[in-house]
Write a protein that holds these residues in place. Structure first.
Motif, mmCIF file in Angstrom:
data_model
loop_
_atom_site.group_PDB
_atom_site.id
_atom_site.type_symbol
_atom_site.label_atom_id
_atom_site.label_comp_id
_atom_site.label_asym_id
_atom_site.label_seq_id
_atom_site.Cartn_x
_atom_site.Cartn_y
_atom_site.Cartn_z
ATOM 1 N N SER A 85 15.858 6.061 11.010
ATOM 2 C CA SER A 85 16.557 5.698 10.099
ATOM 3 C C SER A 85 16.183 5.043 8.476
ATOM 4 O O SER A 85 17.068 5.344 7.447
ATOM 5 C CB SER A 85 17.859 4.642 10.096
ATOM 6 N N ASN A 86 14.952 4.636 8.224
ATOM 7 C CA ASN A 86 14.539 4.607 6.804
ATOM 8 C C ASN A 86 14.663 6.226 6.226
ATOM 9 O O ASN A 86 14.922 5.765 4.677
ATOM 10 C CB ASN A 86 13.467 4.278 7.462
ATOM 11 N N VAL A 87 13.796 6.785 6.781
ATOM 12 C CA VAL A 87 14.024 8.063 5.585
ATOM 13 C C VAL A 87 15.184 9.142 5.623
ATOM 14 O O VAL A 87 15.583 9.602 4.285
ATOM 15 C CB VAL A 87 12.524 9.185 6.336
ATOM 16 N N LEU B 142 3.299 -2.173 20.088
ATOM 17 C CA LEU B 142 1.832 -2.896 19.860
ATOM 18 C C LEU B 142 2.374 -4.398 19.518
ATOM 19 O O LEU B 142 2.122 -5.655 19.723
ATOM 20 C CB LEU B 142 0.792 -3.368 19.139
ATOM 21 N N PHE B 143 3.814 -4.179 18.962
ATOM 22 C CA PHE B 143 4.282 -5.245 17.659
ATOM 23 C C PHE B 143 4.662 -7.183 19.028
ATOM 24 O O PHE B 143 4.424 -7.896 18.428
ATOM 25 C CB PHE B 143 5.719 -5.147 17.283
ATOM 26 N N PRO B 144 4.876 -6.505 20.313
ATOM 27 C CA PRO B 144 5.850 -7.533 21.946
ATOM 28 C C PRO B 144 4.365 -8.600 21.600
ATOM 29 O O PRO B 144 3.461 -9.447 22.238
ATOM 30 C CB PRO B 144 6.528 -6.930 22.234
ATOM 31 N N LEU C 79 4.445 9.231 15.210
ATOM 32 C CA LEU C 79 3.518 8.000 16.120
ATOM 33 C C LEU C 79 3.368 7.016 15.420
ATOM 34 O O LEU C 79 3.107 6.030 16.490
ATOM 35 C CB LEU C 79 2.419 9.091 16.236
ATOM 36 N N PRO C 80 3.288 6.794 13.957
ATOM 37 C CA PRO C 80 2.636 5.346 13.387
ATOM 38 C C PRO C 80 3.740 3.552 13.796
ATOM 39 O O PRO C 80 2.769 3.104 14.817
ATOM 40 C CB PRO C 80 2.361 5.369 12.588
ATOM 41 N N PHE C 81 5.106 4.549 13.779
ATOM 42 C CA PHE C 81 6.015 3.732 14.063
ATOM 43 C C PHE C 81 6.079 2.750 15.817
ATOM 44 O O PHE C 81 5.719 2.170 15.662
ATOM 45 C CB PHE C 81 7.240 4.041 13.277
ATOM 46 N N ALA C 82 6.240 4.204 16.521
ATOM 47 C CA ALA C 82 5.612 4.125 17.760
ATOM 48 C C ALA C 82 4.549 3.008 18.132
ATOM 49 O O ALA C 82 4.650 2.237 19.228
ATOM 50 C CB ALA C 82 6.270 5.352 18.607
ATOM 51 N N SER D 276 0.360 -0.987 0.170
ATOM 52 C CA SER D 276 -0.356 0.354 0.458
ATOM 53 C C SER D 276 1.011 1.083 -0.245
ATOM 54 O O SER D 276 1.163 2.295 -1.094
ATOM 55 C CB SER D 276 -0.808 0.124 1.484
ATOM 56 N N ASN D 277 2.061 1.538 0.855
ATOM 57 C CA ASN D 277 2.668 1.996 0.913
ATOM 58 C C ASN D 277 3.116 2.654 -0.452
ATOM 59 O O ASN D 277 3.374 4.104 -0.708
ATOM 60 C CB ASN D 277 4.194 1.976 1.806
ATOM 61 N N ASP D 278 4.313 1.989 -1.199
ATOM 62 C CA ASP D 278 4.267 1.784 -2.741
ATOM 63 C C ASP D 278 3.210 2.010 -3.839
ATOM 64 O O ASP D 278 3.401 2.975 -4.940
ATOM 65 C CB ASP D 278 5.159 0.871 -3.426
ATOM 66 N N ALA D 279 1.604 1.537 -3.892
ATOM 67 C CA ALA D 279 1.343 2.271 -4.104
ATOM 68 C C ALA D 279 0.567 2.910 -4.607
ATOM 69 O O ALA D 279 -0.026 4.157 -5.223
ATOM 70 C CB ALA D 279 -0.486 1.663 -3.752
ATOM 71 N N ILE D 280 -0.152 4.386 -2.885
ATOM 72 C CA ILE D 280 0.215 5.635 -2.654
ATOM 73 C C ILE D 280 1.088 6.974 -3.237
ATOM 74 O O ILE D 280 0.652 7.661 -3.546
ATOM 75 C CB ILE D 280 -0.635 5.575 -1.507
ATOM 76 N N ASP D 281 2.237 5.532 -2.740
ATOM 77 C CA ASP D 281 3.592 7.089 -2.958
ATOM 78 C C ASP D 281 3.664 6.901 -4.645
ATOM 79 O O ASP D 281 4.810 7.827 -5.216
ATOM 80 C CB ASP D 281 4.612 6.191 -2.837
ATOM 81 N N ALA D 282 3.001 6.265 -5.559
ATOM 82 C CA ALA D 282 3.250 5.655 -6.668
ATOM 83 C C ALA D 282 3.464 6.918 -7.791
ATOM 84 O O ALA D 282 4.478 6.681 -8.249
ATOM 85 C CB ALA D 282 2.476 5.259 -8.069
HETATM 86 C C1 LIG Z 1 3.740 -4.415 12.855
HETATM 87 C C2 LIG Z 1 3.673 -2.917 12.275
HETATM 88 C C3 LIG Z 1 1.720 -3.401 11.830
HETATM 89 C C4 LIG Z 1 4.960 -2.338 11.714
HETATM 90 C C5 LIG Z 1 4.205 -1.370 11.352
HETATM 91 C C6 LIG Z 1 4.720 -0.011 11.082
HETATM 92 C C7 LIG Z 1 4.912 0.695 9.900
HETATM 93 C C8 LIG Z 1 4.661 2.531 10.876
HETATM 94 C C9 LIG Z 1 5.486 0.592 9.091
HETATM 95 C C10 LIG Z 1 5.768 0.721 6.954
HETATM 96 C C11 LIG Z 1 6.545 0.798 6.770
HETATM 97 C C12 LIG Z 1 7.219 1.518 5.185
HETATM 98 C C13 LIG Z 1 6.154 0.924 4.380
HETATM 99 C C14 LIG Z 1 8.129 2.193 5.240
HETATM 100 C C15 LIG Z 1 7.952 3.088 3.828
HETATM 101 O O1 LIG Z 1 8.059 4.764 4.307
HETATM 102 P P1 LIG Z 1 7.788 5.271 3.260
HETATM 103 O O2 LIG Z 1 7.105 5.957 2.149
HETATM 104 O O3 LIG Z 1 8.468 6.605 3.969
HETATM 105 O O4 LIG Z 1 9.336 5.493 2.723
HETATM 106 P P2 LIG Z 1 9.569 4.785 1.207
HETATM 107 O O5 LIG Z 1 9.847 5.818 0.014
HETATM 108 O O6 LIG Z 1 11.490 4.339 1.291
HETATM 109 O O7 LIG Z 1 8.821 3.696 0.715
#
Ligand SMILES: CC(C)=CCC/C(C)=C/CC/C(C)=C/COP(=O)(O)OP(=O)(O)O
Length: 284
Positions: free
Chosen positions: A172-174, A139-141, A131-134, A54-60
């Motif tokens: 770190s991911n961004v 909740l993950f454990p 916030l969504p990552f936190a 869904s992340n890639d589809a929304i960011d397309a």
């Molecule tokens: C337990 C559980 C459900 C955890 C998931 C939590 C969460 C918020 C995941 C998002 C992961 C994700 C697709 C990041 C890409 O972000 P981006 O769009 O900033 O990076 P990108 O451009 O490299 O795809």
């Protein structure tokens, strides 16, 4: 046929596999039988696929605008529609498998996934991007402990460590994408703080998570405390995580890039292995 490899690369395969392995390792630590372990792994894997796709589809459109070479949709290898359909199918599979594990597991997984999808659809562009990552990783454990036949929430220590790890992963991911994101108007919290501050936040968060697990699983009388003999194992894990965090900080100050993200994921794996080897139950 190139559709399946493109679909796989569009799922954010690295994080998807790492998070699934973490879930299974925590499931072993929580004492799940083989059937429940398989369901936990399957539900988390499908959920992660749905979040990645869904992340890639929304960011397309944004990814195409900046010519992201790592994105199969932007490269024209697969359509945004196909990836969007895959995300919906994966979500249904994740919820179906979660339902088999019981209402408590299903409820918590729904919240974790809703939080992740809200990041993809909206919060990644705001100051609340962490916030969504936190929430999801906090909740993950509990996904591991709620998958038990006698469902229990995870300890506060384990949940705090999960939330810290989530924050570290986000910051770190961004890092490698800051320029592309600026060009397409994405201004999450790390964008507002800048690359070096974000890298520092990532490693402080991962170190804080490691300390939370060590304290929570060793201190006598704490909810997650195990037998005294586990102390050396937990301490060794903490030392390794702190060493990775230190190496990551040095790397981040020089060049905050994808290596920093990989070091955070490595630290996360060490933490999970530390829990499993020590045999510490993360259940409250
Ligand atoms: C337990 C559980 C459900 C955890 C998931 C939590 C969460 C918020 C995941 C998002 C992961 C994700 C697709 C990041 C890409 O972000 P981006 O769009 O900033 O990076 P990108 O451009 O490299 O795809």
């Amino acid at each position: 046929m190139s559709t399946l490899p493109a679909l796989w690369r569009s799922s954010h395969p690295g994080p998807t596999v790492v998070v699934t392995v973490l879930a299974v390792v925590l499931g072993v630590s929580a004492g799940l039988d083989a059937a429940r372990l398989a369901l936990l792994g399957g539900a988390v894997f499908a959920g992660q696929l749905s979040v990645g796709w869904s992340n890639d589809a929304i960011d397309a459109r944004r990814d195409a605008a900046v010519g992201r070479a790592d994105k199969p949709i932007a490269r024209g290898e697969i359509s945004a529609r196909a990836v969007g359909v895959a995300a919906s199918v994966a979500l249904v599979v994740a919820l179906g498998m979660s339902a088999v594990l019981g209402p408590a597991f299903l409820g918590v997984h729904v919240v974790a996934l809703a939080s992740a999808w809200s990041y993809n659809a909206w919060l990644k562009r705001t100051a609340a991007s962490a916030l969504p990552f936190a929430i999801s990783f906090g909740l993950f454990p509990s996904l591991a402990t709620l998958a038990r036949a006698d469902p229990l929430p995870a300890t506060l220590w384990a949940s705090a460590a999960g939330a810290m790890l989530g924050v570290a992963v986000h910051f770190s991911n961004v890092l490698p994408d800051l320029d592309d994101d600026a060009a397409t108007g994405i201004r999450g919290l790390p964008h507002r703080l800048g690359p070096r501050t974000s890298a520092v936040v990532a490693f402080v968060a991962v170190a804080a998570g490691a300390i939370a697990v060590a304290v929570g699983s060793v201190v006598p009388g704490s909810a997650g405390a195990g037998p005294a003999g586990i102390a050396p194992v937990v301490t060794a894990g903490l030392v390794i995580v702190l060493a990775i965090a230190t190496a990551g900080l040095v790397r981040a100050v020089r060049r905050p890039d994808r290596t920093v993200f990989r070091l955070v994921m490595l630290a996360a794996l060490v933490l999970a292995v530390q829990l499993a080897v020590a045999g510490v139950s993360v259940a409250a």
